[in-house]
Design a protein around this motif. Structure first.
Motif, mmCIF file in Angstrom:
data_model
loop_
_atom_site.group_PDB
_atom_site.id
_atom_site.type_symbol
_atom_site.label_atom_id
_atom_site.label_comp_id
_atom_site.label_asym_id
_atom_site.label_seq_id
_atom_site.Cartn_x
_atom_site.Cartn_y
_atom_site.Cartn_z
ATOM 1 N N ALA A 64 40.891 33.380 44.243
ATOM 2 C CA ALA A 64 39.488 33.228 43.851
ATOM 3 C C ALA A 64 38.901 31.913 44.350
ATOM 4 C CB ALA A 64 39.363 33.303 42.334
ATOM 5 N N SER A 65 37.603 31.913 44.481
ATOM 6 C CA SER A 65 36.866 30.698 44.836
ATOM 7 C C SER A 65 36.908 29.708 43.670
ATOM 8 C CB SER A 65 35.401 31.035 45.125
ATOM 9 O OG SER A 65 35.293 31.943 46.182
ATOM 10 N N PRO B 2 36.574 31.680 49.100
ATOM 11 C CA PRO B 2 37.887 32.007 48.529
ATOM 12 C C PRO B 2 38.997 31.245 49.248
ATOM 13 C CG PRO B 2 36.625 34.005 48.956
ATOM 14 C CD PRO B 2 35.871 32.871 49.590
ATOM 15 N N TYR B 3 40.096 31.038 48.553
ATOM 16 C CA TYR B 3 41.267 30.374 49.118
ATOM 17 C C TYR B 3 42.215 31.433 49.674
ATOM 18 C CZ TYR B 3 39.915 25.902 47.173
ATOM 19 O OH TYR B 3 39.253 24.726 46.901
ATOM 20 N N VAL B 4 42.928 31.078 50.733
ATOM 21 C CA VAL B 4 43.929 31.952 51.327
ATOM 22 C C VAL B 4 45.169 31.107 51.583
ATOM 23 C CG1 VAL B 4 44.484 33.471 53.275
ATOM 24 C CG2 VAL B 4 42.107 33.302 52.451
ATOM 25 N N ASP B 5 46.343 31.609 51.136
ATOM 26 C CA ASP B 5 47.574 30.846 51.389
ATOM 27 C C ASP B 5 48.159 31.210 52.752
ATOM 28 O OD1 ASP B 5 49.169 33.167 51.095
ATOM 29 O OD2 ASP B 5 49.748 32.686 49.035
ATOM 30 N N ALA B 6 49.259 30.576 53.116
ATOM 31 C CA ALA B 6 49.864 30.735 54.438
ATOM 32 C C ALA B 6 50.327 32.165 54.710
ATOM 33 C CB ALA B 6 51.032 29.759 54.597
ATOM 34 N N SER B 7 50.565 32.960 53.665
ATOM 35 C CA SER B 7 50.987 34.346 53.870
ATOM 36 C C SER B 7 49.802 35.310 53.915
ATOM 37 C CB SER B 7 51.957 34.773 52.765
ATOM 38 O OG SER B 7 51.263 34.903 51.532
#
Length: 135
Positions: A51-52, A41-46
């Motif tokens: 989703a992957s 999965p992706y995670v942003d800076a916050s």
């Protein structure tokens, strides 16, 4: 380089919205059939999670009906993972109806509007040989 290749082939006589719709459905078919093709999965800076996505490129080709049918035959012969979308599915309103019209298709002469293929690089390249990348 990847050992596997993913290609989506969409019929070239469809309106653009249908080409995009078919492509989206077929991509989900490959993701479901080959969950190992998905990355983390992706995670942003916050810290918000997303989703992957597929962890390798997906090439999009266009073809006429005969080209799709030839690629379908090659995909079957090479035992590639395959997702398919047939023209009568445009007239249904839900997934179960899609299954019914798909089942009613002549397996040797399907009215394909798109297929997705995943498998060994050489097998997918053989199935897409001579086809143009979608423009």
């Amino acid at each position: 380089m990847f050992d596997t290749k993913i290609a989506i082939l969409v019929r070239n006589d469809l309106p653009m919205w249908q080409r995009l719709n078919v492509t989206a459905f077929l991509a989900t078919g490959i993701a479901a059939a080959a969950p190992e093709s998905l990355g983390a999965p992706y995670v942003d800076a916050s810290g918000q999670r997303y989703a992957s996505l597929c962890g390798q490129p997906i090439l999009i080709f266009e073809a006429d009906l005969a080209g799709l049918q030839a690629a379908h035959r090659t995909g079957l012969a090479r035992e590639l993972t395959m997702a398919a979308y047939v023209f009568p599915m445009f007239a249904t309103g839900h997934d179960e109806a899609n299954r019914q019209v798909f089942l009613a298709e002549d397996a040797d002469n399907m009215d394909l509007v798109g297929i997705a293929l995943r498998g060994p690089r050489k097998g997918v390249e053989k199935a897409t040989k001579g086809l143009m990348l979608h423009s």
